[in-house]
Scaffold this motif. Sequence first.
Motif, PDB file in Angstrom:
ATOM      1  N   SER A 151      11.769 -30.432 -21.514  1.00 25.13           N
ATOM      2  CA  SER A 151      12.527 -31.567 -22.049  1.00 25.13           C
ATOM      3  C   SER A 151      11.635 -32.781 -22.268  1.00 25.13           C
ATOM      4  O   SER A 151      11.781 -33.518 -23.248  1.00 25.13           O
ATOM      5  CB  SER A 151      13.665 -31.916 -21.090  1.00 25.13           C
ATOM      6  N   SER A 155      11.034 -34.559 -25.948  1.00 24.72           N
ATOM      7  CA  SER A 155      11.361 -35.974 -26.155  1.00 24.72           C
ATOM      8  C   SER A 155      10.159 -36.740 -26.678  1.00 24.72           C
ATOM      9  O   SER A 155      10.280 -37.612 -27.545  1.00 24.72           O
ATOM     10  CB  SER A 155      11.847 -36.586 -24.838  1.00 24.72           C
ATOM     11  N   THR A 159      10.032 -38.805 -30.320  1.00 27.41           N
ATOM     12  CA  THR A 159       9.702 -40.227 -30.427  1.00 27.41           C
ATOM     13  C   THR A 159       8.528 -40.459 -31.360  1.00 27.41           C
ATOM     14  O   THR A 159       8.504 -41.406 -32.152  1.00 27.41           O
ATOM     15  CB  THR A 159       9.376 -40.784 -29.037  1.00 27.41           C
TER      16      THR A 159
END
Length: 248
Positions: A151, A155, A159
């Motif tokens: 995860s 992420s 971004t």
Amino acid sequence: MEAADLLPLLEQLDDNVDDLEEVLKPILESPVSETSKKLPVLDKAKFHVLVTYALESLIFSYLRLHGVNAKEHPVFRELTRVKQYFGKIQALEAEPEQRTMTLDKEAAGRFIKHGLAGNDKLDMQRKEQEAKEKARAQLKAALLAKKATASETSSKNRTSSSDSESEPGNEEPDSEEAMTAESGQMTRPSEITQSENSPEGKKKKDKNKHETSKATRKRKKRSKEEEQERKKERRQKKMEVRKAAKAK
């Protein structure tokens, strides 16, 4: 006190007695046993205790009015006994206290292990179960760690891609629209407050208050007039009954 001063007090007493008769009419028309049949057990106990307390308090006040020392009379002891029943009923109505006893699982487990110690088969089974539980816990921890790392990497990638795609020119019109919307919202409450503070708005408020006060005054006057008429009717009926009794 003069007789003129006693007349309004007697009239007030007469009215209070009439009100009391109206309230007690359903109880006085039927016997106590019939009225208490329809009630549940706790309400039945309350009803009987209240009736006995009312009767004994009337006797107590009657003795006091005739100059008798009512505290030395047996009625006073009966009143104290009835008050004890009030306390018992209140205790029944109160909610029971919550239990504070709880089971200590760890202590129970220790007792069971100590009681089962010495049996080789049970000891082996217990050790196998403990080993299996430890292995399961380790597997769960490893899976959770893998999920957390996956995860975090996803992420970070998201971004980075969003930063590369975003441009500074696209943010300006949104900010301008937000500023215009905020300015419009700020002007609306100011307009409302100005309209309320204007002389016309104040006049409307004063009119509404005056009308409501008039309506409340009229209602109070009507209620007072109705009560006075009802009292007059009662007095007339009593006078007629007294005249009829005298004529007989």
